[in-house]
Scaffold this motif. Structure first.
Motif, PDB file in Angstrom:
ATOM      1  N   ASN A 207       0.831  -1.191   0.000  1.00  0.00           N
ATOM      2  CA  ASN A 207       0.000   0.000   0.000  1.00  0.00           C
ATOM      3  C   ASN A 207       0.873   1.250   0.000  1.00  0.00           C
ATOM      4  O   ASN A 207       1.935   1.284   0.638  1.00  0.00           O
ATOM      5  N   VAL A 208       0.421   2.269  -0.729  1.00  0.00           N
ATOM      6  CA  VAL A 208       1.164   3.524  -0.846  1.00  0.00           C
ATOM      7  C   VAL A 208       0.216   4.689  -0.614  1.00  0.00           C
ATOM      8  O   VAL A 208      -0.996   4.566  -0.762  1.00  0.00           O
ATOM      9  N   ASN A 209       0.788   5.845  -0.292  1.00  0.00           N
ATOM     10  CA  ASN A 209      -0.010   7.055  -0.119  1.00  0.00           C
ATOM     11  C   ASN A 209      -0.235   7.707  -1.493  1.00  0.00           C
ATOM     12  O   ASN A 209       0.270   7.199  -2.508  1.00  0.00           O
ATOM     13  N   PRO A 210      -0.973   8.805  -1.568  1.00  0.00           N
ATOM     14  CA  PRO A 210      -1.244   9.431  -2.870  1.00  0.00           C
ATOM     15  C   PRO A 210       0.011   9.870  -3.630  1.00  0.00           C
ATOM     16  O   PRO A 210      -0.030  10.065  -4.839  1.00  0.00           O
TER      17      PRO A 210
ATOM     18  N   THR B 282       3.215   2.843   2.576  1.00  0.00           N
ATOM     19  CA  THR B 282       2.607   3.035   3.893  1.00  0.00           C
ATOM     20  C   THR B 282       2.724   1.764   4.730  1.00  0.00           C
ATOM     21  O   THR B 282       2.273   1.743   5.872  1.00  0.00           O
ATOM     22  N   GLU B 283       3.317   0.713   4.148  1.00  0.00           N
ATOM     23  CA  GLU B 283       3.577  -0.520   4.887  1.00  0.00           C
ATOM     24  C   GLU B 283       5.094  -0.683   5.010  1.00  0.00           C
ATOM     25  O   GLU B 283       5.848  -0.232   4.139  1.00  0.00           O
TER      26      GLU B 283
END
Length: 140
Positions: A96-99, A104-105
């Protein structure tokens, strides 16, 4: 891109490759994780070109939720390797990634190497395998 490679890990069967291998080369990564959920997805690379191009030699899934902490790769040819891993905390099969595209992990590299604005470079993550080899990796 590391995300693309790891997205494929969840459904793979991890068969040994067909090339010549040394019967005594065994590589073990023991992962220290902050969370006890999900899985650590591991990609092993056997050259700088493979590492930089995200073309792994082997893949593994460590089921952290079930109490597993180690990925073991058997019968490896002696030589240089590098590893990329991430802790799929929510077990959705992807990093998972931010915008802005930042993970984010938690993630990690062999030798506990650290990257600068991206993955650790090969020269920092590179290590030699000959016989039994082990590393303890802190996922951050």
């Amino acid at each position: 891109m590391m995300i693309r490679v790891f997205a494929a890990v969840a459904g793979l069967a991890f068969a040994a490759p067909a090339f010549a291998q040394s019967a005594d080369s065994r590589l073990t990564f023991t992962f220290e994780t902050g969370a006890r959920t999900g899985a650590v997805l591991v990609a092993l690379y056997d050259s700088e070109a493979a590492y930089e191009g995200d073309v792994p030699t082997r893949l593994a899934r460590v089921d952290v939720a079930a109490g597993q902490r180690a990925a073991v790769f058997e019968r490896l040819a002696a030589g240089a390797y590098g590893m990329k891993a991430f802790h799929d905390v929510n077990d959705d099969g992807e990093m998972n990634v931010n915008p802005f595209g930042m993970p984010t992990e938690p993630y990690a590299f062999s030798n506990n190497a650290v990257g600068n604005m991206g993955p650790a470079k090969w020269d920092r993550a590179r290590f030699e395998v000959s016989g039994a080899t082990a590393q303890t990796i802190r996922i951050r």
